[in-house]
Motif scaffolding. Structure first.
Motif, PDB file in Angstrom:
ATOM      1  N   ARG A  81      -4.867 -28.453  13.530  1.00 34.34           N
ATOM      2  CA  ARG A  81      -5.691 -27.531  14.304  1.00 34.34           C
ATOM      3  C   ARG A  81      -6.326 -28.208  15.521  1.00 34.34           C
ATOM      4  O   ARG A  81      -6.489 -27.574  16.567  1.00 34.34           O
ATOM      5  N   ASP A  82      -6.689 -29.478  15.376  1.00 35.28           N
ATOM      6  CA  ASP A  82      -7.333 -30.164  16.490  1.00 35.28           C
ATOM      7  C   ASP A  82      -6.411 -30.267  17.700  1.00 35.28           C
ATOM      8  O   ASP A  82      -6.875 -30.357  18.837  1.00 35.28           O
ATOM      9  N   GLU A  93      -5.165 -25.791  18.755  1.00 36.23           N
ATOM     10  CA  GLU A  93      -6.104 -24.786  19.258  1.00 36.23           C
ATOM     11  C   GLU A  93      -6.715 -25.203  20.598  1.00 36.23           C
ATOM     12  O   GLU A  93      -6.926 -26.401  20.835  1.00 36.23           O
ATOM     13  N   PRO A  94      -7.032 -24.242  21.454  1.00 37.57           N
ATOM     14  CA  PRO A  94      -6.818 -22.793  21.315  1.00 37.57           C
ATOM     15  C   PRO A  94      -5.370 -22.414  21.594  1.00 37.57           C
ATOM     16  O   PRO A  94      -4.681 -23.069  22.368  1.00 37.57           O
ATOM     17  N   ARG A  95      -4.911 -21.320  20.970  1.00 35.63           N
ATOM     18  CA  ARG A  95      -3.529 -20.890  21.131  1.00 35.63           C
ATOM     19  C   ARG A  95      -3.385 -20.075  22.412  1.00 35.63           C
ATOM     20  O   ARG A  95      -4.096 -19.090  22.605  1.00 35.63           O
ATOM     21  N   VAL A  96      -2.477 -20.489  23.236  1.00 39.95           N
ATOM     22  CA  VAL A  96      -2.195 -19.780  24.486  1.00 39.95           C
ATOM     23  C   VAL A  96      -0.702 -19.848  24.768  1.00 39.95           C
ATOM     24  O   VAL A  96       0.020 -20.635  24.150  1.00 39.95           O
ATOM     25  N   ALA A 138      -6.338 -26.670  26.226  1.00 40.66           N
ATOM     26  CA  ALA A 138      -5.263 -25.742  25.856  1.00 40.66           C
ATOM     27  C   ALA A 138      -4.497 -26.344  24.689  1.00 40.66           C
ATOM     28  O   ALA A 138      -4.061 -27.500  24.750  1.00 40.66           O
ATOM     29  N   GLY A 139      -4.334 -25.574  23.621  1.00 38.59           N
ATOM     30  CA  GLY A 139      -3.622 -26.075  22.459  1.00 38.59           C
ATOM     31  C   GLY A 139      -2.120 -26.023  22.637  1.00 38.59           C
ATOM     32  O   GLY A 139      -1.583 -25.327  23.512  1.00 38.59           O
ATOM     33  N   CYS A 199      -0.082 -24.917  20.288  1.00 35.95           N
ATOM     34  CA  CYS A 199       0.462 -23.740  19.603  1.00 35.95           C
ATOM     35  C   CYS A 199       0.553 -22.576  20.586  1.00 35.95           C
ATOM     36  O   CYS A 199      -0.439 -22.195  21.219  1.00 35.95           O
ATOM     37  N   ASP A 223       1.675 -19.584  19.594  1.00 36.06           N
ATOM     38  CA  ASP A 223       1.625 -18.373  18.779  1.00 36.06           C
ATOM     39  C   ASP A 223       2.971 -17.651  18.739  1.00 36.06           C
ATOM     40  O   ASP A 223       3.047 -16.422  18.841  1.00 36.06           O
ATOM     41  N   ARG A 229      -0.940 -21.902   9.544  1.00 33.59           N
ATOM     42  CA  ARG A 229      -2.079 -22.148  10.435  1.00 33.59           C
ATOM     43  C   ARG A 229      -3.399 -21.702   9.819  1.00 33.59           C
ATOM     44  O   ARG A 229      -4.471 -22.066  10.305  1.00 33.59           O
TER      45      ARG A 229
END
Length: 478
Positions: A239-240, A243-246, A261-262, A264, A266, A281
């Motif tokens: 997660r570190d 995230e954040p998912r974009v 900006a992560g 992931c 999505d 997730r």
């Protein structure tokens, strides 16, 4: 008094899972284990092992009529059930050790439910196509094409399930002979019964119940949750880093402006390939069998968008916390619980190996008569009677009896003559148990109450083993 009204169903309706095909190292590992496991299961009954004349030549055989279990050079009798106890202990400790090292790795790679479900999924993709085609086909309903595909799929499923049940019964009789009898309808009814039962259960569990077995029926997910710790490797969404998912374009814009900006995006590929339909997730869940397919799917996407792989990987809870604190990862496979499990496995395995290496092919048991405890003889001597059981598991057939600890004792067995050397000899056929009435007498009644050893030794082999059992000789003055 306030009342709470619950609206809607108490249980969540089943959501059909459409796993998507995936390629990668964990998928290759699963295919390899599947192929090896199924090859062993289906072909092992046909492996031969020469044990000599009069003995079965099947390498692995559960011989119920003769109460034997054969495993290559090992032959186990019902009296040696403790070996199975040892195997169960080793199996349990191995499962605990695997859980301590890598979570539910058994569930993801080696569980029979996982292996057969994987095989049935492969057949489903062959007959109906991949995830997208199956979803569209279900939405369109029962067209001629869908019916043809469904018939093909279920026919192959039934053939696999039928051969699974057929292979199982081959472990309980000579495989080539039983196959011939099954084909000519001359096999025992119990063989057809068990083939039918296992055909139905395999078809139901692997073809229809699928992930429901792992989530609702199997107790291991609930047990292993109490056995794991923060050092166990589990399939983990980092997660570190994610995230954040974009989206990919949005992530590039944010990074150019120095904003977080992560990795992931999505894309839901990790969900699409999951055989139980969970979203990794959301963290470790009851439905996650730790198979690693989401790792392969995520690594493929990361490679396509030019980001480092490993967004989903086998990792520990400790490392998740350390990354958030800016510390390097730490792995500790050798710790108290893994050492303990490994030590128990080694100890029980060593005891079993020693017992196998030193066990005798002859078993002896003696029971002193209780009524009467002794018999006074006319010549002033005294006699004790015993019921002796001799179990012969070897090739020798002739055994000489003797006693120790009672000087001057004389042995008698009704109807048994002495050999040329003066010893009392009995015959026990191979793989047979014989009960004899043994009388031990001394010339004087004035002997102490003392232990006496009853011994037998094979006389028809050069290296015959001596086996003894201890009881008591009871004189009149006790």
């Amino acid at each position: 008094m306030n009342e709470t009204i619950i609206e809607g169903p108490l249980y969540e309706a089943r959501r059909k899972v459409y796993p998507q095909a995936v390629h990668g190292r964990f998928r290759r590992i699963k295919w390899t284990i599947l192929a090896v496991a199924l090859a062993v299961y289906y072909l092992l009954p046909f492996v031969r092992w020469n044990r000599g004349p009069g003995l079965p030549s099947q390498a692995v055989l559960v011989d119920f009529p003769h109460r034997r279990f054969y495993f290559f050079f090992i032959e186990l009798w019902p009296q040696e059930v403790y070996y199975f106890t040892g195997l169960l202990i080793i199996a349990a400790m191995t499962l605990f050790l695997m859980n301590a090292v890598a979570g539910r790795v058994w569930c993801g790679y080696m569980c029979p439910q996982t292996i057969w479900t994987d095989l049935f999924y492969a057949v489903e993709r062959f007959a109906e196509g991949d995830r997208r085609e199956r979803i569209l086909s279900d939405k369109r309903g029962w067209t001629l094409t869908h019916i043809r595909q469904a018939v093909t799929k279920h026919f192959i499923w039934l053939m696999i399930a039928w051969w699974t049940g057929g292979a199982w019964v081959l472990y309980f009789a000579d495989a080539p002979t039983l196959v011939k009898d099954l084909a000519t309808l001359q096999a025992p009814f119990v063989a057809y019964l068990w083939i039918g039962i296992l055909t139905v259960t395999t078809y139901t569990f692997a073809g229809h119940a699928r992930e429901q077995v792992c989530i609702y029926m199997c107790p291991w997910p609930r047990i292993q949750a109490a056995l794991t710790d923060e050092w166990a490797l589990n399939v983990t969404y980092r997660r570190d880093r994610g995230e954040p998912r974009v989206s990919v374009k949005k992530a590039e814009q944010l990074r150019r402006h120095g904003e977080p900006a992560g990795d992931c995006i999505d894309c839901h590929q990790c969900i699409n390939v999951c055989p139980t339909g969970v979203d990794i997730r959301d963290g470790i869940q009851l439905g996650c069998i730790q198979c690693g397919l989401c790792i392969d799917a995520c690594d493929t996407i990361m490679s396509e968008i030019g980001r480092p792989t490993g967004l989903i990987a086998y990792d520990t809870d400790i490392n998740g916390q350390r990354r958030q604190a800016g510390k390097p990862p730490v792995y500790r496979l050798v710790r108290a619980r893994t050492v303990l499990y490994a030590a128990i496995i080694a100890l029980v395995g060593s005891i079993m190996l020693y017992a196998l290496a030193t066990r005798s092919s002859v078993s002896l048991n003696a029971l002193h008569d209780r009524n009467p405890l002794y018999v006074l003889l006319a010549d002033g001597g005294v006699r004790n009677d015993y019921t002796v059981h001799i179990l012969n598991k070897g090739t020798q057939r002739s055994f000489a009896l003797d006693v120790s600890g009672l000087p001057g004792a004389d042995l008698h067995i009704p109807g048994t003559a002495r050999g040329a050397d003066g010893r009392l000899t009995v015959e026990v056929e191979q793989d047979q148990t014989r009960e004899i009435r043994l009388s031990v007498q001394v010339k004087s009644a004035m002997v102490p109450h003392s232990p006496v050893g009853i011994e037998i030794k094979a006389t028809d082999t050069a290296t015959g083993q001596t086996v003894g059992v201890e009881d008591h000789f009871v004189p009149p003055n006790q």
